[in-house]
Design an enzyme around this catalytic site. Structure first.
Site, PDB file in Angstrom:
ATOM      1  N   ALA A  18      27.073  -6.635 -53.266  1.00 36.56           N
ATOM      2  CA  ALA A  18      27.057  -7.929 -52.583  1.00 36.56           C
ATOM      3  C   ALA A  18      27.506  -9.075 -53.473  1.00 36.56           C
ATOM      4  O   ALA A  18      27.857 -10.146 -52.991  1.00 36.56           O
ATOM      5  CB  ALA A  18      25.655  -8.206 -52.052  1.00 36.56           C
ATOM      6  N   ARG A  23      31.939 -13.648 -63.173  1.00 36.21           N
ATOM      7  CA  ARG A  23      32.612 -13.489 -64.467  1.00 36.21           C
ATOM      8  C   ARG A  23      34.052 -13.001 -64.325  1.00 36.21           C
ATOM      9  O   ARG A  23      34.807 -12.987 -65.296  1.00 36.21           O
ATOM     10  CB  ARG A  23      31.793 -12.528 -65.345  1.00 36.21           C
ATOM     11  CG  ARG A  23      30.466 -13.119 -65.803  1.00 36.21           C
ATOM     12  CD  ARG A  23      29.479 -12.059 -66.266  1.00 36.21           C
ATOM     13  NE  ARG A  23      28.835 -11.375 -65.149  1.00 36.21           N
ATOM     14  CZ  ARG A  23      27.870 -10.459 -65.271  1.00 36.21           C
ATOM     15  NH1 ARG A  23      27.441 -10.110 -66.469  1.00 36.21           N
ATOM     16  NH2 ARG A  23      27.342  -9.905 -64.199  1.00 36.21           N
ATOM     17  N   LYS A  30      34.346  -9.272 -56.287  1.00 37.59           N
ATOM     18  CA  LYS A  30      34.622  -8.263 -57.315  1.00 37.59           C
ATOM     19  C   LYS A  30      34.839  -6.879 -56.715  1.00 37.59           C
ATOM     20  O   LYS A  30      35.728  -6.138 -57.150  1.00 37.59           O
ATOM     21  CB  LYS A  30      33.462  -8.233 -58.314  1.00 37.59           C
ATOM     22  CG  LYS A  30      33.646  -7.224 -59.420  1.00 37.59           C
ATOM     23  CD  LYS A  30      32.711  -7.444 -60.586  1.00 37.59           C
ATOM     24  CE  LYS A  30      31.269  -7.167 -60.225  1.00 37.59           C
ATOM     25  NZ  LYS A  30      30.374  -7.310 -61.386  1.00 37.59           N
ATOM     26  N   GLN A  80      23.141  -8.618 -47.360  1.00 38.38           N
ATOM     27  CA  GLN A  80      22.160  -9.316 -48.190  1.00 38.38           C
ATOM     28  C   GLN A  80      22.439 -10.802 -47.984  1.00 38.38           C
ATOM     29  O   GLN A  80      23.435 -11.319 -48.491  1.00 38.38           O
ATOM     30  CB  GLN A  80      22.322  -8.922 -49.666  1.00 38.38           C
ATOM     31  CG  GLN A  80      21.253  -9.522 -50.560  1.00 38.38           C
ATOM     32  CD  GLN A  80      21.513  -9.257 -52.048  1.00 38.38           C
ATOM     33  OE1 GLN A  80      22.609  -8.856 -52.434  1.00 38.38           O
ATOM     34  NE2 GLN A  80      20.510  -9.480 -52.869  1.00 38.38           N
ATOM     35  N   GLY A  85      19.773 -11.079 -56.404  1.00 35.76           N
ATOM     36  CA  GLY A  85      19.625 -10.072 -57.458  1.00 35.76           C
ATOM     37  C   GLY A  85      19.585  -8.648 -56.954  1.00 35.76           C
ATOM     38  O   GLY A  85      19.480  -8.375 -55.753  1.00 35.76           O
ATOM     39  N   ASP A 110      30.187  -1.898 -59.051  1.00 36.44           N
ATOM     40  CA  ASP A 110      31.136  -2.235 -60.112  1.00 36.44           C
ATOM     41  C   ASP A 110      31.175  -1.160 -61.204  1.00 36.44           C
ATOM     42  O   ASP A 110      31.611  -1.414 -62.316  1.00 36.44           O
ATOM     43  CB  ASP A 110      30.854  -3.627 -60.707  1.00 36.44           C
ATOM     44  CG  ASP A 110      29.484  -3.726 -61.371  1.00 36.44           C
ATOM     45  OD1 ASP A 110      28.706  -2.754 -61.306  1.00 36.44           O
ATOM     46  OD2 ASP A 110      29.196  -4.795 -61.959  1.00 36.44           O
ATOM     47  N   GLU A 162      17.078  -7.069 -70.044  1.00 35.47           N
ATOM     48  CA  GLU A 162      18.390  -7.628 -69.707  1.00 35.47           C
ATOM     49  C   GLU A 162      18.876  -8.495 -70.877  1.00 35.47           C
ATOM     50  O   GLU A 162      18.071  -9.170 -71.532  1.00 35.47           O
ATOM     51  CB  GLU A 162      18.301  -8.449 -68.425  1.00 35.47           C
ATOM     52  CG  GLU A 162      18.116  -7.603 -67.165  1.00 35.47           C
ATOM     53  CD  GLU A 162      19.215  -6.561 -66.972  1.00 35.47           C
ATOM     54  OE1 GLU A 162      20.404  -6.904 -67.104  1.00 35.47           O
ATOM     55  OE2 GLU A 162      18.881  -5.396 -66.712  1.00 35.47           O
ATOM     56  N   ARG A 338      63.017  -0.529 -47.726  1.00 33.78           N
ATOM     57  CA  ARG A 338      61.880  -1.375 -47.349  1.00 33.78           C
ATOM     58  C   ARG A 338      61.082  -0.720 -46.226  1.00 33.78           C
ATOM     59  O   ARG A 338      61.447   0.336 -45.714  1.00 33.78           O
ATOM     60  CB  ARG A 338      62.393  -2.759 -46.954  1.00 33.78           C
ATOM     61  CG  ARG A 338      62.943  -3.521 -48.154  1.00 33.78           C
ATOM     62  CD  ARG A 338      63.765  -4.715 -47.711  1.00 33.78           C
ATOM     63  NE  ARG A 338      63.021  -5.589 -46.816  1.00 33.78           N
ATOM     64  CZ  ARG A 338      63.575  -6.431 -45.954  1.00 33.78           C
ATOM     65  NH1 ARG A 338      64.894  -6.519 -45.851  1.00 33.78           N
ATOM     66  NH2 ARG A 338      62.823  -7.178 -45.179  1.00 33.78           N
ATOM     67  N   TYR A 392      69.959 -10.139 -37.510  1.00 34.42           N
ATOM     68  CA  TYR A 392      69.176 -11.355 -37.261  1.00 34.42           C
ATOM     69  C   TYR A 392      70.092 -12.461 -36.767  1.00 34.42           C
ATOM     70  O   TYR A 392      71.075 -12.806 -37.415  1.00 34.42           O
ATOM     71  CB  TYR A 392      68.498 -11.771 -38.576  1.00 34.42           C
ATOM     72  CG  TYR A 392      67.548 -12.921 -38.463  1.00 34.42           C
ATOM     73  CD1 TYR A 392      66.557 -12.932 -37.485  1.00 34.42           C
ATOM     74  CD2 TYR A 392      67.622 -13.997 -39.344  1.00 34.42           C
ATOM     75  CE1 TYR A 392      65.669 -13.989 -37.389  1.00 34.42           C
ATOM     76  CE2 TYR A 392      66.727 -15.062 -39.257  1.00 34.42           C
ATOM     77  CZ  TYR A 392      65.757 -15.053 -38.281  1.00 34.42           C
ATOM     78  OH  TYR A 392      64.878 -16.096 -38.194  1.00 34.42           O
TER      79      TYR A 392
HETATM   80  C1  UD1 Z   1      23.290  -4.736 -64.106  1.00 33.36           C
HETATM   81  C2  UD1 Z   1      21.888  -4.320 -64.581  1.00 33.36           C
HETATM   82  C3  UD1 Z   1      21.953  -3.948 -66.053  1.00 33.36           C
HETATM   83  C4  UD1 Z   1      22.974  -2.844 -66.252  1.00 33.36           C
HETATM   84  C5  UD1 Z   1      24.325  -3.181 -65.670  1.00 33.36           C
HETATM   85  C6  UD1 Z   1      25.178  -1.936 -65.645  1.00 33.36           C
HETATM   86  C7  UD1 Z   1      20.277  -5.597 -63.263  1.00 33.36           C
HETATM   87  C8  UD1 Z   1      19.373  -6.761 -63.235  1.00 33.36           C
HETATM   88  N1  UD1 Z   1      20.975  -5.429 -64.396  1.00 33.36           N
HETATM   89  O1  UD1 Z   1      23.655  -5.912 -64.822  1.00 33.36           O
HETATM   90  O2  UD1 Z   1      20.682  -3.513 -66.494  1.00 33.36           O
HETATM   91  O3  UD1 Z   1      23.102  -2.567 -67.642  1.00 33.36           O
HETATM   92  O4  UD1 Z   1      24.200  -3.660 -64.323  1.00 33.36           O
HETATM   93  O5  UD1 Z   1      26.506  -2.231 -65.328  1.00 33.36           O
HETATM   94  O6  UD1 Z   1      20.339  -4.859 -62.301  1.00 33.36           O
HETATM   95  N2  UD1 Z   1      24.503  -7.149 -56.641  1.00 33.36           N
HETATM   96  C9  UD1 Z   1      24.083  -7.286 -55.329  1.00 33.36           C
HETATM   97  N3  UD1 Z   1      23.298  -8.357 -54.987  1.00 33.36           N
HETATM   98  C10 UD1 Z   1      22.898  -9.281 -55.892  1.00 33.36           C
HETATM   99  C11 UD1 Z   1      23.318  -9.143 -57.223  1.00 33.36           C
HETATM  100  C12 UD1 Z   1      24.110  -8.063 -57.575  1.00 33.36           C
HETATM  101  O7  UD1 Z   1      24.423  -6.469 -54.474  1.00 33.36           O
HETATM  102  O8  UD1 Z   1      22.174 -10.211 -55.494  1.00 33.36           O
HETATM  103  C13 UD1 Z   1      25.384  -6.046 -57.006  1.00 33.36           C
HETATM  104  C14 UD1 Z   1      26.687  -6.524 -57.596  1.00 33.36           C
HETATM  105  O9  UD1 Z   1      27.664  -6.709 -56.579  1.00 33.36           O
HETATM  106  C15 UD1 Z   1      27.052  -5.413 -58.564  1.00 33.36           C
HETATM  107  C16 UD1 Z   1      25.705  -4.807 -58.938  1.00 33.36           C
HETATM  108  O10 UD1 Z   1      24.771  -5.271 -57.992  1.00 33.36           O
HETATM  109  O11 UD1 Z   1      27.847  -4.424 -57.951  1.00 33.36           O
HETATM  110  C17 UD1 Z   1      25.275  -5.222 -60.341  1.00 33.36           C
HETATM  111  O12 UD1 Z   1      25.234  -6.629 -60.418  1.00 33.36           O
HETATM  112  P1  UD1 Z   1      25.770  -7.386 -61.706  1.00 33.36           P
HETATM  113  O13 UD1 Z   1      25.565  -8.843 -61.500  1.00 33.36           O
HETATM  114  O14 UD1 Z   1      27.116  -6.949 -62.059  1.00 33.36           O
HETATM  115  O15 UD1 Z   1      24.707  -6.888 -62.795  1.00 33.36           O
HETATM  116  P2  UD1 Z   1      24.904  -6.828 -64.378  1.00 33.36           P
HETATM  117  O16 UD1 Z   1      24.674  -8.181 -64.936  1.00 33.36           O
HETATM  118  O17 UD1 Z   1      26.150  -6.143 -64.730  1.00 33.36           O
HETATM  119 CA    CA Z   2      27.853  -5.383 -63.547  1.00 38.25          CA
END
Ligand code: UD1
Ligand code: CA
Length: 469
Positions: A18, A23, A30, A80, A85, A110, A162, A338, A392
């Protein structure tokens, strides 16, 4: 208790995707960024399928509609509403999937390089270990940005720290949380609902602390290949992952019997399929869901996108997009097919020929310098050098039909809509505006006139000594 084989039948699969991906510094979510031509989140969905698991639920939020659109029929979606988070994201998913599952496998959208057999191994380890949660960790040479696995003196998992909140000592830990894990569903909802807040977010990683406080067991299995469990937060990481993905794809092709003369300059997207004994020359790009048959010869310096090539096709120094080439068709050098081009077998497209939305019949040749657009061309037709289909009129695109065995001479304009009958001849230099019946000869140019002795007279009058303008 019957858990259904490895417990797979009782496992719900959730992919968290979500997030906006701040970044990445991108207007696009993403999850939608392509890796090997396929959106990041789709790689994760595919890994789940290859691991033999049921259809996953994908948690979507930022640009939810666009993510749902690409995942249509491949996954269920859960919205969501506020991006609060990873803990909140999983709670939303649990609400959506309902009861009836013993465990939930969580993947992050990701982490696109995750190997399907690692997912299977995780489920097996979880099943055997009987923990409330089994996570996948890995040893990262550079752990920055990741959550660190904090272990107690006895080696048991004690917490996930974290990056932002980690102490300097914790930051030195190289064992990181990959985000991939499997959680017992019983009791999980309550733990997630009570997670502490970090600003606007609740972290799924804090659920580990919640479980441990209840005396439950949390395990982490260490994935041997850290590259395959990397998370992508930045464009730099996306580029790193692209290089890994590309190498994986090239290796798969080489193992399947494809000759790649220079892997360093060959770019093949993840979805591409190539048949045995096909040879890929340097500087060649195969993009999208391109499918190539056996014994083809592609490149050098060729780009083929979202196209289907049958066996024995040759494409040299050319660009082919959304086209279909039947067996032994030959293209190039320096031609451009094409969208909507279809070549039947043994068609020969030579140099500097552009085709668009055009069907070409068996054995037809367009050897040099032509534009063929919105046309249906029969078999064994000869298209002379400089043939232009004038499709054309400034307002609409118009169709052209050329029958079997027609002969179109050099430097001909075919002003569409127009039809050249089977076996007809069009004289060189003609601008054809009316249909030509089959077997007829069309000449549409000014008749040549020779003025006998004109130059001699002009010279006698001193014309050849006059200053040139
Ligand atoms: C997260 C983990 C971290 C881990 C890393 C691995 C947490 C708090 N931290 O950090 O421990 O080492 O991934 O790559 O989980 N997402 C949602 N909804 C939200 C927030 C995020 O669906 O509200 C999804 C994002 O789209 C993403 C995934 O959750 O696909 C991880 O979120 P991201 O913000 O990338 O977490 P990291 O900071 O990388
Ligand atoms: Ca991540």
């Amino acid at each position: 208790m019957f858990t259904g084989g490895m417990g797979l039948g009782n496992t719900a699969v959730v992919i968290l995707a979500a997030g906006r991906g701040t970044r990445m510094r991108s207007a696009m979510a993403k999850a939608l960024h392509p890796l090997g031509g396929v959106p990041l989140v789709e790689h994760v969905v595919r890994a789940v399928r290859l691991a033999g698991l049921s259809t996953p639920w994908v948690v979507v939020g930022f640009q939810a509609e666009r993510v749902e659109e690409i995942l249509e029929a491949k996954a269920y979606s859960v919205r969501q509403p506020l991006l609060r988070g990873t803990g909140d994201a999983l709670l939303r998913a649990l609400d959506a999937i309902g009861d009836g599952y013993d465990q939930v496998l969580v993947l992050y959208g990701d982490g696109p390089l995750v190997p399907p057999d690692l997912i299977q191994e995780l489920l097996a380890v979880h099943q055997a270990g009987g923990a409330a949660c089994t996570l996948v960790s890995t040893m990262m040479p550079d752990p920055s940005g990741y959550g660190r696995i904090v272990r107690a003196a006895d080696g048991q998992v004690a917490a996930i720290a974290e990056e932002r909140e980690a102490s300097p000592a914790q930051r030195a830990i190289r064992e990181i949380n990959t985000g991939l894990g499997v959680w017992r569903v019983a009791g999980l909802r309550r733990i997630l609902a009570e997670l502490p807040w970090h600003g606007e977010e609740q972290y799924l990683t804090d659920a580990v602390t919640g479980l441990l406080a209840q005396g439950a067991k949390v395990e982490a299995m260490v994935a041997p290949d850290c590259k395959r469990v990397m998370g992508i937060n930045t464009r730099r990481e996306l580029a790193e992952a692209e290089a890994i993905m590309r190498r994986l794809t090239l290796d798969r092709m080489l193992e399947a019997g494809v000759t790649i003369l220079d892997p360093a300059t060959t770019y093949i997207d993840a979805e591409v399929e190539i048949g045995q004994d096909t040879v890929i020359h340097p500087m060649t790009f195969l993009r999208g869901a391109t499918k190539v048959g056996r014994d083809c010869e592609l490149g050098p310096m060729t780009t083929i996108t979202a196209s289907r090539l049958a066996d024995g096709v040759v494409v040299t120094r050319s660009v082919v997009e959304q086209s279909v080439l039947a067996s032994k068709a030959r293209v190039g050098p320096f031609s451009h097919l094409r969208a909507g081009t279809s070549l039947d077998r043994d068609v020969k497209i030579g140099n500097f020929v552009e085709l668009k939305n055009t069907r070409v019949g068996i054995g037809t040749k367009a050897g040099h310098h032509a534009y063929l657009g919105d046309a249906t061309i029969g078999g064994r037709v000869n298209i002379g050098a400089g043939t232009i289909i004038v499709n054309y009129d400034g307002i609409a695109k118009n169709p052209t039909f050329i029958g079997d065995e027609a002969f179109v001479g050099c430097n001909v304009n075919l002003v569409a809509p127009v039809e050249i009958g089977p076996g007809a001849y069009v004289a060189a230099g003609s601008t054809v505006t009316q249909n030509v019946p089959g077997e007829a000869l069309a000449i549409a140019r000014a008749r040549q006139e020779n003025k006998t002795g004109w130059v001699t007279t002009w010279k006698l009058q001193g014309g050849d000594r006059a200053p040139r303008p």
